[in-house]
Design a protein around this motif. Structure first.
Motif, PDB file in Angstrom:
ATOM      1  N   ALA A   3       0.836  -1.212   0.000  1.00 21.49           N
ATOM      2  CA  ALA A   3       0.000   0.000   0.000  1.00 21.49           C
ATOM      3  C   ALA A   3       0.864   1.252   0.000  1.00 21.49           C
ATOM      4  N   LEU A   4       1.922   1.257   0.806  1.00 12.65           N
ATOM      5  CA  LEU A   4       2.824   2.404   0.858  1.00 12.65           C
ATOM      6  C   LEU A   4       3.495   2.619  -0.496  1.00 12.65           C
ATOM      7  N   PHE A   5       3.940   1.535  -1.114  1.00 14.50           N
ATOM      8  CA  PHE A   5       4.570   1.618  -2.432  1.00 14.50           C
ATOM      9  C   PHE A   5       3.620   2.252  -3.453  1.00 14.50           C
ATOM     10  N   VAL A   6       2.386   1.778  -3.499  1.00 14.43           N
ATOM     11  CA  VAL A   6       1.402   2.309  -4.454  1.00 14.43           C
ATOM     12  C   VAL A   6       1.154   3.789  -4.196  1.00 14.43           C
ATOM     13  N   GLN A   7       1.018   4.158  -2.930  1.00 12.09           N
ATOM     14  CA  GLN A   7       0.776   5.566  -2.602  1.00 12.09           C
ATOM     15  C   GLN A   7       1.960   6.440  -3.007  1.00 12.09           C
ATOM     16  N   GLN A   8       3.166   6.000  -2.700  1.00  9.83           N
ATOM     17  CA  GLN A   8       4.358   6.792  -3.029  1.00  9.83           C
ATOM     18  C   GLN A   8       4.587   6.883  -4.533  1.00  9.83           C
ATOM     19  N   GLN A   9       4.426   5.755  -5.222  1.00  8.24           N
ATOM     20  CA  GLN A   9       4.808   5.691  -6.626  1.00  8.24           C
ATOM     21  C   GLN A   9       3.716   6.150  -7.589  1.00  8.24           C
ATOM     22  N   PHE A  10       2.460   5.903  -7.250  1.00 10.89           N
ATOM     23  CA  PHE A  10       1.386   6.162  -8.208  1.00 10.89           C
ATOM     24  C   PHE A  10       0.387   7.218  -7.749  1.00 10.89           C
ATOM     25  N   THR A  11      -0.099   7.108  -6.512  1.00 14.33           N
ATOM     26  CA  THR A  11      -1.154   8.019  -6.069  1.00 14.33           C
ATOM     27  C   THR A  11      -0.626   9.430  -5.871  1.00 14.33           C
ATOM     28  N   TYR A  12       0.382   9.566  -5.026  1.00  8.99           N
ATOM     29  CA  TYR A  12       0.909  10.899  -4.718  1.00  8.99           C
ATOM     30  C   TYR A  12       2.168  11.234  -5.500  1.00  8.99           C
ATOM     31  N   ARG A  13       2.824  10.206  -6.048  1.00  4.80           N
ATOM     32  CA  ARG A  13       4.114  10.398  -6.741  1.00  4.80           C
ATOM     33  C   ARG A  13       5.062  11.223  -5.883  1.00  4.80           C
ATOM     34  N   ASN A  14       5.119  10.815  -4.623  1.00  8.29           N
ATOM     35  CA  ASN A  14       5.885  11.552  -3.622  1.00  8.29           C
ATOM     36  C   ASN A  14       6.705  10.558  -2.803  1.00  8.29           C
ATOM     37  N   PRO A  15       8.030  10.553  -2.952  1.00  6.56           N
ATOM     38  CA  PRO A  15       8.855   9.601  -2.208  1.00  6.56           C
ATOM     39  C   PRO A  15       8.874   9.874  -0.707  1.00  6.56           C
ATOM     40  N   ASN A  16       8.401  11.037  -0.277  1.00  2.00           N
ATOM     41  CA  ASN A  16       8.391  11.386   1.144  1.00  2.00           C
ATOM     42  C   ASN A  16       7.092  10.998   1.844  1.00  2.00           C
ATOM     43  N   PHE A  17       6.115  10.499   1.091  1.00  2.00           N
ATOM     44  CA  PHE A  17       4.841  10.120   1.683  1.00  2.00           C
ATOM     45  C   PHE A  17       5.016   8.902   2.575  1.00  2.00           C
TER      46      PHE A  17
END
Length: 135
Positions: A55-69
């Motif tokens: 879930a964290l990977f998907v959020q960082q890479q696709f949803t928010y495109r934010n490596p700091n999320f």
């Protein structure tokens, strides 16, 4: 040359640890060398590290495109409540292959806390949406 590292794919070391231990445990169980207590509870302990890591990977890479999320505490609590309800309450009522065990709920809780402190980390970069740097 490119040197492979687990971090290169945007997953935490804790995610990789949980995934590898889970796979090893499944292999040990399949060849008949499983230890009863590990067979009963290890998967439930490792599950949050794998599911929340994905879930964290998907959020960082696709949803928010934010490596700091990082996942908020509320996501961890919702995960624990949902998995406890689904696997310890709902599935045992509709499928005879499942049964309720309050210790499983405790393992989900411990695994969720471990992920919160060990696996809920920023990634070094965006694997899918990073900017190309000129050579």
């Amino acid at each position: 040359t490119v040197h492979w590292s687990p971090k290169m794919f945007g997953f935490s070391k804790y995610f990789w640890f949980c995934s590898l231990v889970f796979c090893a445990n499944q292999l040990v169980e399949k060849i008949g060398l499983g230890i009863a207590i590990l067979s009963s509870y290890l998967d439930d302990l490792l599950c949050p590290g794998i599911v929340l890591g994905l879930a964290l990977f998907v959020q960082q890479q696709f949803t928010y495109r934010n490596p700091n999320f990082v996942l908020p505490l509320s996501s961890h609590i919702i995960f624990w409540i949902w998995y406890s309800f689904l696997f310890e309450n709902l599935l045992p009522k509709i499928d005879d292959r499942h049964f309720s065990d309050p210790w499983d709920t405790l393992m989900y809780a411990i695994g969720t806390v471990l992920f919160y402190f060990l696996g809920n980390v920023k990634t070094k970069n965006l694997f899918f949406f990073r900017r190309n740097k000129p050579d």
